[in-house]
Design a protein around this motif. Structure first.
Motif, PDB file in Angstrom:
ATOM      1  N   ASP A   3     -24.110 -33.732  -4.570  1.00  0.00           N
ATOM      2  CA  ASP A   3     -24.699 -34.220  -5.818  1.00  0.00           C
ATOM      3  C   ASP A   3     -26.205 -34.364  -5.612  1.00  0.00           C
ATOM      4  O   ASP A   3     -26.802 -35.384  -5.919  1.00  0.00           O
ATOM      5  CB  ASP A   3     -24.065 -35.555  -6.216  1.00  0.00           C
ATOM      6  N   TYR A   5     -30.061 -32.983  -6.333  1.00  0.00           N
ATOM      7  CA  TYR A   5     -30.893 -32.323  -7.342  1.00  0.00           C
ATOM      8  C   TYR A   5     -32.351 -32.448  -6.922  1.00  0.00           C
ATOM      9  O   TYR A   5     -32.748 -33.414  -6.268  1.00  0.00           O
ATOM     10  CB  TYR A   5     -30.710 -32.957  -8.721  1.00  0.00           C
ATOM     11  N   ARG A  91     -27.698 -28.655  -6.455  1.00  0.00           N
ATOM     12  CA  ARG A  91     -27.015 -28.282  -7.695  1.00  0.00           C
ATOM     13  C   ARG A  91     -27.978 -27.628  -8.680  1.00  0.00           C
ATOM     14  O   ARG A  91     -27.631 -26.647  -9.335  1.00  0.00           O
ATOM     15  CB  ARG A  91     -26.384 -29.528  -8.342  1.00  0.00           C
ATOM     16  N   TRP A 337     -32.810 -36.324 -12.578  1.00  0.00           N
ATOM     17  CA  TRP A 337     -31.743 -36.979 -13.342  1.00  0.00           C
ATOM     18  C   TRP A 337     -31.456 -36.220 -14.638  1.00  0.00           C
ATOM     19  O   TRP A 337     -30.287 -36.021 -15.013  1.00  0.00           O
ATOM     20  CB  TRP A 337     -32.157 -38.418 -13.642  1.00  0.00           C
ATOM     21  N   ARG A 340     -29.442 -33.160 -13.992  1.00  0.00           N
ATOM     22  CA  ARG A 340     -28.042 -33.540 -13.747  1.00  0.00           C
ATOM     23  C   ARG A 340     -27.338 -33.832 -15.074  1.00  0.00           C
ATOM     24  O   ARG A 340     -26.176 -33.416 -15.273  1.00  0.00           O
ATOM     25  CB  ARG A 340     -28.006 -34.770 -12.840  1.00  0.00           C
ATOM     26  N   GLN A 341     -28.008 -34.507 -15.979  1.00  0.00           N
ATOM     27  CA  GLN A 341     -27.417 -34.754 -17.289  1.00  0.00           C
ATOM     28  C   GLN A 341     -27.085 -33.444 -17.991  1.00  0.00           C
ATOM     29  O   GLN A 341     -26.022 -33.304 -18.610  1.00  0.00           O
ATOM     30  CB  GLN A 341     -28.387 -35.571 -18.158  1.00  0.00           C
ATOM     31  N   LEU A 343     -26.394 -30.432 -16.678  1.00  0.00           N
ATOM     32  CA  LEU A 343     -25.238 -29.744 -16.080  1.00  0.00           C
ATOM     33  C   LEU A 343     -23.940 -30.485 -16.361  1.00  0.00           C
ATOM     34  O   LEU A 343     -22.868 -29.869 -16.416  1.00  0.00           O
ATOM     35  CB  LEU A 343     -25.437 -29.583 -14.577  1.00  0.00           C
ATOM     36  N   ARG A 344     -24.023 -31.784 -16.562  1.00  0.00           N
ATOM     37  CA  ARG A 344     -22.823 -32.569 -16.889  1.00  0.00           C
ATOM     38  C   ARG A 344     -22.486 -32.521 -18.377  1.00  0.00           C
ATOM     39  O   ARG A 344     -21.473 -33.060 -18.815  1.00  0.00           O
ATOM     40  CB  ARG A 344     -23.028 -34.026 -16.469  1.00  0.00           C
ATOM     41  N   ALA A 346     -24.221 -34.006 -20.649  1.00  0.00           N
ATOM     42  CA  ALA A 346     -24.482 -35.361 -21.146  1.00  0.00           C
ATOM     43  C   ALA A 346     -25.862 -35.424 -21.794  1.00  0.00           C
ATOM     44  O   ALA A 346     -26.777 -34.703 -21.383  1.00  0.00           O
ATOM     45  CB  ALA A 346     -24.396 -36.363 -20.001  1.00  0.00           C
TER      46      ALA A 346
END
Length: 368
Positions: A3, A5, A91, A337, A340-341, A343-344, A346
Motif C-alpha cells: 500500500d 504510493y 501502487r 493520498w 490512492r483515493q 485507485l480505490r 473513492a
C-alpha cells in the motif's frame, strides 16, 4: 499487496518539486522517504512566463510539461533508491503538475484549471501508474478545484474535542479548519510566498527571502498595507480559490502607485506583513486553538513571527512538524493520498470545501 504510493508536488511558488513515498499499510499514513529537487533556472523561467498570455503558448506549454515530467521522474528515482523499494512495489504516483492558470467558473460558467505535465511520459519513465489532473473533475462539477488538501489534513491533523487550523503557505495560502466535531472547512485565503518571492527576485536576484531576513530589516508601509488589504478576494466568503492569475507582479504594481519611490526593502516588509494579516484575518474567524503551518512559508522565520503577532495569545502558531508531519512533506503526501483515493474509486474532494455539486472521484489514470 503493498500500500505504497508516491506523491509529487510542485506549487505556485515555483521553487521546485517535493516528493514523498507514503505507506498507508498501518492505521495512519507514514512518510517513508522524502526527496526534493529545485527547478532548473530555464524551466522555472518558462513556467513563470506561462502564467501570463504570450506567444506560441501551446508549444511552450507542451515542452515545459515534458521537462517537468522528466524532473518528476528523477525525484521518483531518488525516492526508490533511498527506500530500496522496486518500482513494482509502488501502487501509483500522484502527480499534481504545475498550475499555470486557475479560472474556475469564469468565462463560460465552467471555466478551467490548468496543471502542466505529461503523466504518460512520467509513467513511461518510471514504470509506475500515474494519477494526474486531479482538479478538473471538481471544476466540471461546478467546484473551485481547490483546495483539495483539507480532507487529507483532517486525517493527519484532526483531533477529537479540539478545533485545529492548518495553514498551507505555498505560492498561495490556503486554510483548513478541522472542527472538533469532525467538520471540515477549507479555502484559499490570500497570497502566500508568491508576491514576496517575485519582489525578492526582482530586487535582490535571490529566488526567495531566506528566513525573511531581508523583510525583517525593513519597515512596514501603512498606506501600502492598507491598499493591499482592500483586495476584494480577501472579503469573499468561501468556497473560493485563487492563484497567480490574481496575485502577480501586475496586481502589485497597480497598488504600489500609492507609494512611489518606496524602498524595496520596505515593500518586502509590507508584503510579508500582508501575507500574515491576510491569513490571520481568515483564521481568526474560526475558534481554533492550534494553527499548524506547512509549506515553504513555515521555513520563513520572520513570517512565522508575524503570523504569531497577528494571531494573538489565544491561538498557538507552530510548524506542522510539531503535529507529526514536516512542513515540506504535507502537500506531496496529500497527492499520494489522492492517488490512492482514485485507485480505490473513492472521492477526493469535499463538496462543502470546493463548492462542487457532489463528491467526485478525481484524477485520470495512466497505467504503468
Amino acid at each position: 499487496m503493498s500500500d505504497l504510493y508516491i506523491g509529487l508536488m510542485s506549487g505556485t511558488s515555483l521553487d521546485g518539486i517535493d516528493g514523498v513515498l507514503a505507506d498507508f499499510s498501518g492505521p495512519r499514513m507514514r512518510v517513508a522517504q522524502h526527496a526534493s529537487a529545485a527547478f532548473a533556472p530555464e524551466l522555472r523561467a518558462v513556467l513563470r512566463d506561462l502564467n501570463t498570455p504570450g506567444e506560441n503558448e501551446l508549444h511552450r506549454a507542451a515542452l515545459a510539461g515534458n521537462a517537468l515530467s522528466r524532473s518528476y521522474a528523477r525525484v521518483v528515482q531518488t525516492l526508490l533508491e533511498r527506500s530500496g523499494e522496486p518500482a513494482s512495489a509502488i501502487r501509483a504516483i500522484g502527480a499534481h503538475g504545475q498550475t499555470v492558470r486557475h479560472r474556475p467558473g469564469e468565462f463560460d460558467g465552467t471555466g478551467y484549471t490548468l496543471q502542466l505535465g505529461n503523466p504518460a511520459l512520467l509513467a513511461e519513465r518510471t514504470g509506475i501508474a500515474v494519477v494526474a489532473d486531479f482538479r478538473s473533475r471538481d471544476v466540471a462539477a461546478g467546484g473551485q478545484g481547490a483546495p483539495l488538501v483539507p480532507a487529507f489534513h483532517q486525517g493527519v491533523f484532526g483531533r477529537a474535542q479540539e478545533t485545529v487550523l492548518v495553514l498551507n503557505v505555498g505560492g498561495i495560502a490556503n486554510l483548513s479548519v478541522l472542527g472538533a466535531d469532525g467538520s471540515v472547512i477549507g479555502f484559499d485565503c490570500g497570497p502566500g510566498n508568491a508576491l514576496m518571492d517575485d519582489w525578492c527576485r526582482q530586487h535582490t536576484g535571490e529566488l526567495f527571502d531566506r528566513d525573511g531576513a531581508w523583510a525583517a530589516r525593513g519597515q512596514v508601509l501603512p498606506q501600502l498595507l492598507a491598499a493591499l488589504m482592500q483586495e476584494p478576494f480577501l472579503q469573499q466568503p468561501p468556497p473560493k480559490s485563487t492563484g497567480r492569475d490574481l496575485f502577480n507582479p501586475a496586481w502589485l504594481s497597480a497598488r504600489l502607485r500609492c507609494c512611489a519611490g518606496a524602498a524595496a526593502i520596505d515593500v518586502q516588509a509590507t508584503l510579508t506583513e500582508f501575507t500574515a494579516r491576510a491569513c490571520m484575518q481568515s483564521a481568526r474567524a474560526y475558534p481554533g486553538q492550534i494553527l499548524a503551518v506547512c509549506g515553504g512559508g513555515a521555513l520563513n522565520t520572520y513570517l512565522m513571527e508575524r503570523l504569531r503577532a497577528a494571531a494573538g495569545p489565544s491561538l498557538q502558531v507552530l510548524a506542522s512538524d510539531a503535529l507529526g508531519l514536516p512542513a515540506l512533506q504535507v502537500e506531496a503526501a496529500a497527492f499520494a493520498w489522492l492517488a490512492r483515493q482514485t485507485l480505490r474509486g473513492a472521492p477526493g474532494n469535499l463538496p462543502g470545501v470546493t463548492g462542487a455539486a457532489g463528491a467526485r472521484v478525481l484524477g485520470t489514470v495512466h497505467p504503468a
